[in-house]
Design an enzyme around this catalytic site. Structure first.
Site, PDB file in Angstrom:
ATOM      1  N   HIS A   1       1.031  -0.494   0.420  1.00 29.30           N
ATOM      2  CA  HIS A   1       0.153  -0.341  -0.334  1.00 29.30           C
ATOM      3  C   HIS A   1       0.671   1.297   0.205  1.00 29.30           C
ATOM      4  CE1 HIS A   1      -2.973   3.186   1.516  1.00 29.30           C
ATOM      5  NE2 HIS A   1      -3.970   2.205   1.685  1.00 29.30           N
TER       6      HIS A   1
ATOM      7  N   CYS B   1      -4.589   2.678  -3.909  1.00 28.41           N
ATOM      8  CA  CYS B   1      -3.330   2.800  -2.902  1.00 28.41           C
ATOM      9  C   CYS B   1      -2.151   2.533  -3.233  1.00 28.41           C
ATOM     10  CB  CYS B   1      -3.149   3.533  -1.473  1.00 28.41           C
ATOM     11  SG  CYS B   1      -4.740   4.638  -1.313  1.00 28.41           S
TER      12      CYS B   1
ATOM     13  N   ASP C   1       3.318  -4.323   8.092  1.00 27.51           N
ATOM     14  CA  ASP C   1       2.145  -2.902   7.811  1.00 27.51           C
ATOM     15  C   ASP C   1       1.152  -4.642   7.849  1.00 27.51           C
ATOM     16  OD1 ASP C   1      -0.250  -2.214   6.344  1.00 27.51           O
ATOM     17  OD2 ASP C   1       0.358  -1.638   4.825  1.00 27.51           O
TER      18      ASP C   1
ATOM     19  N   GLN D   1      -4.599  -4.366   7.176  1.00 26.04           N
ATOM     20  CA  GLN D   1      -5.532  -5.702   6.372  1.00 26.04           C
ATOM     21  C   GLN D   1      -5.606  -7.182   7.450  1.00 26.04           C
ATOM     22  OE1 GLN D   1      -7.914  -4.692   4.817  1.00 26.04           O
ATOM     23  NE2 GLN D   1      -7.341  -2.846   4.097  1.00 26.04           N
TER      24      GLN D   1
ATOM     25  N   LYS E   1     -10.422   0.189  10.972  1.00 23.70           N
ATOM     26  CA  LYS E   1     -10.506  -0.937  10.602  1.00 23.70           C
ATOM     27  C   LYS E   1     -10.841  -2.246  10.832  1.00 23.70           C
ATOM     28  CE  LYS E   1      -7.612   0.367   6.527  1.00 23.70           C
ATOM     29  NZ  LYS E   1      -8.137   1.301   6.125  1.00 23.70           N
TER      30      LYS E   1
HETATM   31  C1  LIG Z   1      -1.863  -3.188   3.839  1.00 18.06           C
HETATM   32  C2  LIG Z   1      -2.828  -0.916   4.335  1.00 18.06           C
HETATM   33  N1  LIG Z   1      -1.852  -0.802   4.430  1.00 18.06           N
HETATM   34  C3  LIG Z   1      -1.927   1.075   5.009  1.00 18.06           C
HETATM   35  C4  LIG Z   1      -3.393   1.130   4.793  1.00 18.06           C
HETATM   36  C5  LIG Z   1      -3.547   2.684   5.608  1.00 18.06           C
HETATM   37  O1  LIG Z   1      -4.492   2.505   6.314  1.00 18.06           O
HETATM   38  P1  LIG Z   1      -4.916   3.496   7.109  1.00 18.06           P
HETATM   39  O2  LIG Z   1      -5.248   4.757   6.575  1.00 18.06           O
HETATM   40  O3  LIG Z   1      -5.594   3.719   8.172  1.00 18.06           O
HETATM   41  O4  LIG Z   1      -3.589   4.615   7.142  1.00 18.06           O
HETATM   42  C6  LIG Z   1      -4.170   0.864   4.945  1.00 18.06           C
HETATM   43  C7  LIG Z   1      -5.725   1.314   4.223  1.00 18.06           C
HETATM   44  O5  LIG Z   1      -6.302   0.730   3.189  1.00 18.06           O
HETATM   45  C8  LIG Z   1      -3.740  -0.686   3.674  1.00 18.06           C
HETATM   46  O6  LIG Z   1      -4.990  -1.165   4.013  1.00 18.06           O
END
Ligand SMILES: Cc1ncc(COP(=O)(O)O)c(C=O)c1O
Length: 411
Positions: free
Chosen positions: A120, A365, A199, A202, A225
Protein backbone atom coordinates in the site's frame (compact mmCIF):
# COMPACT_ATOMS: atom_id res chain seq x y z
CA UNK A 1 -21.69 -16.79 15.92
CA UNK A 2 -25.25 -15.51 15.56
CA UNK A 3 -24.99 -13.14 12.59
CA UNK A 4 -28.56 -11.90 12.91
CA UNK A 5 -27.87 -10.80 16.50
CA UNK A 6 -24.50 -9.35 15.57
CA UNK A 7 -26.06 -7.29 12.76
CA UNK A 8 -28.52 -5.76 15.22
CA UNK A 9 -25.56 -4.39 17.19
CA UNK A 10 -24.43 -2.24 14.22
CA UNK A 11 -26.89 0.68 13.91
CA UNK A 12 -25.74 1.67 10.43
CA UNK A 13 -26.74 -1.72 9.01
CA UNK A 14 -30.38 -0.64 9.39
CA UNK A 15 -29.86 2.15 6.87
CA UNK A 16 -31.48 2.41 3.47
CA UNK A 17 -29.28 3.74 0.68
CA UNK A 18 -31.01 4.83 -2.52
CA UNK A 19 -34.18 3.02 -1.36
CA UNK A 20 -32.35 -0.27 -0.83
CA UNK A 21 -31.03 -1.94 2.31
CA UNK A 22 -27.37 -1.09 2.77
CA UNK A 23 -24.96 -3.80 1.63
CA UNK A 24 -21.62 -2.70 3.01
CA UNK A 25 -18.76 -4.42 1.19
CA UNK A 26 -16.00 -1.86 1.75
CA UNK A 27 -14.63 -3.14 5.03
CA UNK A 28 -11.03 -3.07 3.79
CA UNK A 29 -11.36 0.72 3.64
CA UNK A 30 -13.09 1.03 7.00
CA UNK A 31 -15.40 -1.19 9.05
CA UNK A 32 -18.70 -0.26 10.66
CA UNK A 33 -18.98 0.31 14.42
CA UNK A 34 -21.11 -1.61 16.90
CA UNK A 35 -23.09 0.16 19.66
CA UNK A 36 -20.54 -1.21 22.13
CA UNK A 37 -17.78 0.93 20.59
CA UNK A 38 -19.99 3.98 19.94
CA UNK A 39 -21.20 3.84 23.57
CA UNK A 40 -17.64 3.59 24.90
CA UNK A 41 -16.69 6.80 23.09
CA UNK A 42 -19.85 8.59 24.27
CA UNK A 43 -19.24 7.32 27.79
CA UNK A 44 -15.72 8.72 27.75
CA UNK A 45 -16.90 12.18 26.74
CA UNK A 46 -19.96 12.06 29.02
CA UNK A 47 -18.25 10.82 32.17
CA UNK A 48 -14.44 10.81 31.99
CA UNK A 49 -13.25 13.60 29.71
CA UNK A 50 -10.10 15.29 31.05
CA UNK A 51 -6.52 15.61 29.87
CA UNK A 52 -4.06 13.07 31.24
CA UNK A 53 -0.37 12.91 32.25
CA UNK A 54 0.42 14.57 35.55
CA UNK A 55 -3.23 15.31 36.31
CA UNK A 56 -3.62 15.90 40.04
CA UNK A 57 -7.37 15.49 40.18
CA UNK A 58 -9.62 12.42 40.20
CA UNK A 59 -11.23 12.92 36.80
CA UNK A 60 -7.83 13.21 35.10
CA UNK A 61 -6.63 10.07 36.86
CA UNK A 62 -9.73 8.17 35.76
CA UNK A 63 -9.18 9.27 32.16
CA UNK A 64 -5.55 8.20 32.43
CA UNK A 65 -6.58 4.78 33.70
CA UNK A 66 -8.81 4.30 30.65
CA UNK A 67 -5.85 5.18 28.42
CA UNK A 68 -3.56 2.77 30.27
CA UNK A 69 -6.19 0.00 30.11
CA UNK A 70 -6.54 0.60 26.38
CA UNK A 71 -2.79 0.12 25.89
CA UNK A 72 -2.93 -3.05 27.99
CA UNK A 73 -5.75 -4.41 25.82
CA UNK A 74 -3.68 -3.74 22.68
CA UNK A 75 -0.60 -5.30 24.23
CA UNK A 76 -2.53 -8.51 24.90
CA UNK A 77 -4.26 -8.37 21.49
CA UNK A 78 -0.90 -8.63 19.68
CA UNK A 79 0.97 -10.47 22.45
CA UNK A 80 3.58 -7.77 23.00
CA UNK A 81 5.92 -8.32 25.94
CA UNK A 82 5.74 -4.85 27.53
CA UNK A 83 3.07 -2.13 27.87
CA UNK A 84 5.68 0.47 26.84
CA UNK A 85 5.95 -1.14 23.40
CA UNK A 86 2.56 0.26 22.36
CA UNK A 87 2.48 3.74 20.78
CA UNK A 88 -0.67 5.44 19.54
CA UNK A 89 -0.90 7.66 16.47
CA UNK A 90 -3.61 8.62 14.02
CA UNK A 91 -3.42 5.41 11.98
CA UNK A 92 -1.22 3.03 10.00
CA UNK A 93 -0.19 5.71 7.53
CA UNK A 94 0.98 8.16 10.17
CA UNK A 95 2.70 5.44 12.17
CA UNK A 96 4.61 3.96 9.23
CA UNK A 97 5.75 7.50 8.40
CA UNK A 98 6.79 7.81 12.05
CA UNK A 99 8.86 4.61 11.86
CA UNK A 100 10.55 5.80 8.65
CA UNK A 101 11.40 9.13 10.33
CA UNK A 102 12.58 7.38 13.50
CA UNK A 103 14.86 5.04 11.55
CA UNK A 104 16.33 7.83 9.45
CA UNK A 105 18.81 8.52 12.25
CA UNK A 106 20.09 4.92 12.00
CA UNK A 107 20.86 4.98 8.24
CA UNK A 108 23.78 6.06 6.07
CA UNK A 109 24.38 6.42 2.32
CA UNK A 110 24.18 3.14 0.34
CA UNK A 111 22.20 1.30 3.03
CA UNK A 112 19.39 -0.79 1.58
CA UNK A 113 15.65 -1.00 2.18
CA UNK A 114 13.62 -3.98 0.95
CA UNK A 115 9.91 -3.68 0.13
CA UNK A 116 7.59 -5.68 -2.10
CA UNK A 117 5.51 -4.64 -5.08
CA UNK A 118 2.39 -5.48 -3.02
CA UNK A 119 2.73 -2.55 -0.66
CA UNK A 120 0.00 0.00 0.00
CA UNK A 121 1.28 3.55 -0.61
CA UNK A 122 1.41 3.94 3.19
CA UNK A 123 4.19 1.34 3.31
CA UNK A 124 5.84 2.41 0.08
CA UNK A 125 6.16 6.16 -0.22
CA UNK A 126 7.64 6.85 3.26
CA UNK A 127 10.51 4.42 2.44
CA UNK A 128 10.86 5.63 -1.16
CA UNK A 129 11.19 9.24 0.02
CA UNK A 130 13.55 8.25 2.83
CA UNK A 131 15.71 6.44 0.26
CA UNK A 132 15.77 9.57 -1.91
CA UNK A 133 16.65 11.83 1.03
CA UNK A 134 19.44 9.65 2.37
CA UNK A 135 20.70 8.18 -0.96
CA UNK A 136 19.76 4.64 0.00
CA UNK A 137 19.07 1.72 -2.31
CA UNK A 138 15.43 0.62 -2.54
CA UNK A 139 14.91 -3.03 -3.54
CA UNK A 140 11.40 -4.07 -4.54
CA UNK A 141 10.57 -7.78 -4.42
CA UNK A 142 8.29 -8.95 -7.22
CA UNK A 143 5.33 -11.25 -6.60
CA UNK A 144 4.29 -14.34 -8.57
CA UNK A 145 0.94 -14.64 -10.35
CA UNK A 146 -0.81 -15.68 -7.12
CA UNK A 147 0.63 -12.64 -5.34
CA UNK A 148 3.35 -14.19 -3.22
CA UNK A 149 6.93 -13.00 -2.89
CA UNK A 150 9.65 -15.60 -3.32
CA UNK A 151 11.28 -16.31 0.03
CA UNK A 152 14.45 -17.34 -1.84
CA UNK A 153 14.52 -13.99 -3.58
CA UNK A 154 14.00 -12.27 -0.25
CA UNK A 155 16.88 -14.23 1.29
CA UNK A 156 19.17 -13.49 -1.64
CA UNK A 157 18.27 -9.79 -1.56
CA UNK A 158 19.37 -9.31 2.05
CA UNK A 159 22.99 -8.15 2.30
CA UNK A 160 25.15 -6.61 5.03
CA UNK A 161 23.94 -3.24 3.78
CA UNK A 162 20.25 -4.08 4.26
CA UNK A 163 18.91 -2.06 7.18
CA UNK A 164 15.13 -2.32 6.75
CA UNK A 165 12.70 -4.90 5.42
CA UNK A 166 9.16 -3.52 5.43
CA UNK A 167 6.34 -5.73 4.19
CA UNK A 168 2.60 -5.98 4.36
CA UNK A 169 1.06 -8.77 6.44
CA UNK A 170 -2.00 -8.98 4.15
CA UNK A 171 -2.37 -7.33 0.74
CA UNK A 172 -5.22 -4.85 0.36
CA UNK A 173 -5.64 -5.86 -3.32
CA UNK A 174 -4.79 -9.53 -3.57
CA UNK A 175 -5.83 -10.41 -0.03
CA UNK A 176 -2.88 -12.77 0.28
CA UNK A 177 -1.17 -13.29 3.62
CA UNK A 178 2.59 -13.12 3.79
CA UNK A 179 4.23 -15.79 5.95
CA UNK A 180 5.53 -13.14 8.32
CA UNK A 181 6.93 -15.64 10.80
CA UNK A 182 8.98 -17.46 8.20
CA UNK A 183 10.12 -14.13 6.78
CA UNK A 184 11.19 -13.13 10.31
CA UNK A 185 13.31 -16.29 10.59
CA UNK A 186 14.98 -15.66 7.22
CA UNK A 187 15.72 -12.07 8.16
CA UNK A 188 17.26 -12.97 11.52
CA UNK A 189 19.37 -15.73 9.96
CA UNK A 190 20.76 -13.43 7.27
CA UNK A 191 21.23 -10.15 9.14
CA UNK A 192 20.40 -9.85 12.82
CA UNK A 193 20.75 -6.09 12.88
CA UNK A 194 18.20 -5.04 10.31
CA UNK A 195 14.80 -3.62 11.19
CA UNK A 196 11.82 -5.77 10.31
CA UNK A 197 8.67 -3.63 9.86
CA UNK A 198 5.16 -4.94 9.20
CA UNK A 199 2.10 -3.15 7.86
CA UNK A 200 -0.71 -5.10 9.56
CA UNK A 201 -3.58 -2.81 8.53
CA UNK A 202 -5.43 -5.57 6.65
CA UNK A 203 -4.36 -8.42 8.93
CA UNK A 204 -5.30 -7.14 12.40
CA UNK A 205 -9.07 -7.27 11.75
CA UNK A 206 -8.86 -10.91 10.65
CA UNK A 207 -6.12 -12.96 12.28
CA UNK A 208 -4.41 -13.31 15.63
CA UNK A 209 -1.19 -11.32 15.55
CA UNK A 210 1.69 -12.45 17.75
CA UNK A 211 4.55 -9.97 17.56
CA UNK A 212 6.82 -12.14 19.71
CA UNK A 213 6.42 -15.13 17.40
CA UNK A 214 6.88 -12.99 14.29
CA UNK A 215 9.91 -11.36 15.92
CA UNK A 216 9.30 -8.08 14.09
CA UNK A 217 10.77 -4.79 15.28
CA UNK A 218 7.79 -2.61 14.35
CA UNK A 219 4.20 -3.39 13.38
CA UNK A 220 1.37 -0.94 12.64
CA UNK A 221 -2.40 -1.15 12.23
CA UNK A 222 -5.51 1.08 12.36
CA UNK A 223 -8.43 0.79 14.78
CA UNK A 224 -11.02 1.87 12.22
CA UNK A 225 -10.49 -1.28 10.13
CA UNK A 226 -11.45 -3.49 13.10
CA UNK A 227 -14.67 -1.88 14.39
CA UNK A 228 -12.80 0.86 16.27
CA UNK A 229 -12.91 4.62 15.76
CA UNK A 230 -11.09 6.59 13.09
CA UNK A 231 -8.17 8.72 14.21
CA UNK A 232 -6.24 6.08 16.16
CA UNK A 233 -3.76 3.42 15.17
CA UNK A 234 -1.22 1.27 16.92
CA UNK A 235 2.52 1.10 16.51
CA UNK A 236 4.24 -1.79 18.21
CA UNK A 237 7.99 -1.30 18.63
CA UNK A 238 10.52 -3.51 20.42
CA UNK A 239 11.32 -1.92 23.76
CA UNK A 240 15.10 -2.05 23.44
CA UNK A 241 14.92 -0.23 20.08
CA UNK A 242 12.43 2.37 21.28
CA UNK A 243 14.70 3.09 24.23
CA UNK A 244 17.65 3.74 21.93
CA UNK A 245 15.94 5.71 19.15
CA UNK A 246 15.37 9.45 19.56
CA UNK A 247 11.90 10.95 19.17
CA UNK A 248 11.09 12.83 15.96
CA UNK A 249 8.01 14.72 17.13
CA UNK A 250 8.37 17.30 19.86
CA UNK A 251 6.09 19.12 22.28
CA UNK A 252 4.19 18.53 25.50
CA UNK A 253 4.01 15.16 27.18
CA UNK A 254 7.17 13.70 25.61
CA UNK A 255 9.89 15.45 27.61
CA UNK A 256 11.66 15.00 30.91
CA UNK A 257 13.53 18.33 31.30
CA UNK A 258 13.63 21.34 28.98
CA UNK A 259 15.99 24.32 29.23
CA UNK A 260 17.06 27.04 26.79
CA UNK A 261 19.74 24.89 25.22
CA UNK A 262 18.40 21.35 25.17
CA UNK A 263 15.71 18.87 26.21
CA UNK A 264 15.64 15.32 27.50
CA UNK A 265 12.93 12.79 26.86
CA UNK A 266 10.20 11.15 28.88
CA UNK A 267 10.11 7.42 29.50
CA UNK A 268 8.53 5.09 26.96
CA UNK A 269 6.05 5.22 25.37
CA UNK A 270 5.40 8.94 26.10
CA UNK A 271 8.67 9.81 24.35
CA UNK A 272 6.94 9.06 21.03
CA UNK A 273 3.52 10.59 21.81
CA UNK A 274 3.90 14.38 21.66
CA UNK A 275 0.83 16.45 22.59
CA UNK A 276 -2.54 15.49 24.04
CA UNK A 277 -2.98 11.74 23.59
CA UNK A 278 -5.85 10.18 21.62
CA UNK A 279 -8.05 9.74 24.66
CA UNK A 280 -11.60 9.11 23.45
CA UNK A 281 -10.19 7.15 20.51
CA UNK A 282 -8.23 4.97 22.95
CA UNK A 283 -11.47 4.23 24.84
CA UNK A 284 -13.08 3.29 21.50
CA UNK A 285 -10.16 1.08 20.49
CA UNK A 286 -10.26 -0.74 23.82
CA UNK A 287 -13.98 -1.39 23.29
CA UNK A 288 -13.34 -2.62 19.74
CA UNK A 289 -10.77 -5.13 21.01
CA UNK A 290 -13.16 -6.31 23.72
CA UNK A 291 -15.93 -6.65 21.15
CA UNK A 292 -13.77 -8.64 18.74
CA UNK A 293 -12.33 -10.79 21.52
CA UNK A 294 -15.85 -11.53 22.67
CA UNK A 295 -16.82 -12.84 19.23
CA UNK A 296 -13.41 -14.49 18.88
CA UNK A 297 -10.90 -13.82 16.09
CA UNK A 298 -10.90 -17.57 15.28
CA UNK A 299 -14.68 -17.45 14.72
CA UNK A 300 -14.34 -14.31 12.62
CA UNK A 301 -11.65 -16.00 10.55
CA UNK A 302 -13.69 -19.18 9.97
CA UNK A 303 -16.85 -17.27 9.07
CA UNK A 304 -15.22 -14.69 6.77
CA UNK A 305 -13.24 -17.42 4.99
CA UNK A 306 -16.50 -19.25 4.31
CA UNK A 307 -18.00 -16.02 2.94
CA UNK A 308 -14.92 -15.47 0.77
CA UNK A 309 -15.10 -19.03 -0.55
CA UNK A 310 -18.74 -18.42 -1.49
CA UNK A 311 -17.99 -15.04 -3.07
CA UNK A 312 -15.12 -16.46 -5.14
CA UNK A 313 -17.24 -19.38 -6.36
CA UNK A 314 -20.00 -16.99 -7.50
CA UNK A 315 -17.57 -14.54 -9.13
CA UNK A 316 -15.92 -17.39 -11.06
CA UNK A 317 -19.26 -18.14 -12.72
CA UNK A 318 -19.31 -14.72 -14.37
CA UNK A 319 -17.78 -14.68 -17.82
CA UNK A 320 -15.32 -11.88 -18.56
CA UNK A 321 -14.49 -11.34 -14.90
CA UNK A 322 -10.82 -11.38 -13.84
CA UNK A 323 -10.03 -12.10 -10.20
CA UNK A 324 -6.61 -10.96 -8.98
CA UNK A 325 -4.50 -13.08 -6.63
CA UNK A 326 -4.62 -16.62 -5.36
CA UNK A 327 -7.99 -18.35 -4.98
CA UNK A 328 -7.01 -20.46 -1.98
CA UNK A 329 -8.95 -18.92 0.92
CA UNK A 330 -6.63 -20.44 3.51
CA UNK A 331 -3.89 -18.10 2.25
CA UNK A 332 -5.89 -14.88 2.13
CA UNK A 333 -8.12 -12.49 4.04
CA UNK A 334 -11.70 -11.75 3.02
CA UNK A 335 -11.26 -9.27 0.22
CA UNK A 336 -11.39 -9.87 -3.52
CA UNK A 337 -10.25 -7.47 -6.24
CA UNK A 338 -11.47 -7.99 -9.78
CA UNK A 339 -12.24 -6.39 -13.12
CA UNK A 340 -15.24 -6.95 -15.33
CA UNK A 341 -14.61 -6.84 -19.06
CA UNK A 342 -15.96 -3.65 -20.73
CA UNK A 343 -17.00 -2.08 -17.42
CA UNK A 344 -14.81 0.50 -15.71
CA UNK A 345 -14.62 -0.18 -11.93
CA UNK A 346 -15.99 3.32 -11.22
CA UNK A 347 -19.02 2.67 -13.43
CA UNK A 348 -19.51 -0.66 -11.70
CA UNK A 349 -19.27 0.91 -8.23
CA UNK A 350 -21.76 3.65 -9.22
CA UNK A 351 -24.20 1.11 -10.62
CA UNK A 352 -23.97 -0.94 -7.42
CA UNK A 353 -24.37 2.20 -5.30
CA UNK A 354 -27.72 2.86 -6.95
CA UNK A 355 -28.80 -0.46 -5.35
CA UNK A 356 -27.33 0.39 -1.94
CA UNK A 357 -24.18 -1.71 -2.39
CA UNK A 358 -20.85 -0.15 -1.35
CA UNK A 359 -17.66 -1.44 -2.94
CA UNK A 360 -14.33 0.29 -3.59
CA UNK A 361 -13.01 1.10 -7.06
CA UNK A 362 -9.81 2.72 -8.23
CA UNK A 363 -6.09 2.26 -7.79
CA UNK A 364 -6.68 1.51 -4.09
CA UNK A 365 -3.40 3.15 -3.05
CA UNK A 366 -1.32 0.44 -4.69
CA UNK A 367 -0.16 1.94 -7.97
CA UNK A 368 3.14 -0.02 -8.03
CA UNK A 369 1.16 -3.30 -7.93
CA UNK A 370 -1.45 -2.14 -10.45
CA UNK A 371 1.35 -1.10 -12.84
CA UNK A 372 2.58 -4.69 -12.69
CA UNK A 373 -0.94 -6.07 -13.20
CA UNK A 374 -1.16 -3.68 -16.18
CA UNK A 375 -4.42 -2.11 -15.03
CA UNK A 376 -5.21 1.42 -13.85
CA UNK A 377 -8.02 0.46 -11.58
CA UNK A 378 -9.74 -2.51 -9.93
CA UNK A 379 -13.03 -3.13 -8.13
CA UNK A 380 -12.75 -4.57 -4.63
CA UNK A 381 -15.23 -6.33 -2.37
CA UNK A 382 -14.06 -6.64 1.23
CA UNK A 383 -16.14 -8.59 3.72
CA UNK A 384 -16.37 -8.68 7.49
CA UNK A 385 -18.16 -10.83 10.03
CA UNK A 386 -21.48 -8.95 9.83
CA UNK A 387 -21.84 -9.64 6.10
CA UNK A 388 -23.94 -12.54 4.84
CA UNK A 389 -24.31 -14.91 1.90
CA UNK A 390 -27.66 -13.24 1.16
CA UNK A 391 -25.84 -9.96 0.67
CA UNK A 392 -23.36 -11.70 -1.64
CA UNK A 393 -26.31 -13.02 -3.68
CA UNK A 394 -27.73 -9.50 -4.02
CA UNK A 395 -24.31 -8.23 -5.06
CA UNK A 396 -23.77 -11.02 -7.62
CA UNK A 397 -27.23 -10.50 -9.12
CA UNK A 398 -26.58 -6.75 -9.46
CA UNK A 399 -23.15 -7.44 -10.92
CA UNK A 400 -24.75 -9.59 -13.61
CA UNK A 401 -27.27 -6.85 -14.38
CA UNK A 402 -24.46 -4.29 -14.59
CA UNK A 403 -22.63 -6.48 -17.04
CA UNK A 404 -25.72 -6.87 -19.17
CA UNK A 405 -26.45 -3.13 -19.06
CA UNK A 406 -22.95 -2.14 -20.19
CA UNK A 407 -22.70 -4.87 -22.83
CA UNK A 408 -26.01 -3.70 -24.33
CA UNK A 409 -24.78 -0.10 -24.19
CA UNK A 410 -21.60 -0.95 -26.02
CA UNK A 411 -22.70 -3.39 -28.68
C1 LIG B 1 -2.41 -2.58 3.66
C2 LIG B 1 -2.73 -1.20 4.11
N1 LIG B 1 -1.79 -0.47 4.70
C3 LIG B 1 -2.03 0.78 5.15
C4 LIG B 1 -3.25 1.36 5.02
C5 LIG B 1 -3.48 2.74 5.54
O1 LIG B 1 -4.34 2.73 6.63
P1 LIG B 1 -4.89 4.11 7.23
O2 LIG B 1 -5.58 4.80 6.09
O3 LIG B 1 -5.81 3.69 8.32
O4 LIG B 1 -3.72 4.88 7.71
C6 LIG B 1 -4.28 0.65 4.40
C7 LIG B 1 -5.61 1.26 4.21
O5 LIG B 1 -6.42 0.84 3.43
C8 LIG B 1 -4.01 -0.67 3.94
O6 LIG B 1 -4.96 -1.40 3.34
Amino acid sequence: MNIENIRKQFPILKRQINDNSLVYFDNGATTQKPDYVIDAITNFYSNYNANIHRSVYTLGNEAENIYIDSKRAVKNFINARFDEEIIYGSGTTELLNLVANMLEQELTVDDEIILSSLEHHANFIPWQQLAKRKKLKLKILEVNKDGFISLNELENSITDKTKIVSLTYASNILGILNDVEKIGQIIRKKNKDLYYVIDAAQAAPHIKIDVQKIDCDFLAFSAHKMCGPTGIGVLYGKKKLLERINPVKYGGGMISIVNDKDSSWAELPNKFEAGTPLLAQAAGLKAAIEYINNIGLENIEIYTKELTRYLLSKLKEIEGLTIYGCHDVSKRVSLVAFNLENVHPHDLASFLDARGICIRAGHQCTQPLLNRLEVFSVARVSLYFYNTKDEIDIFIQTLKETKEFFNNELF
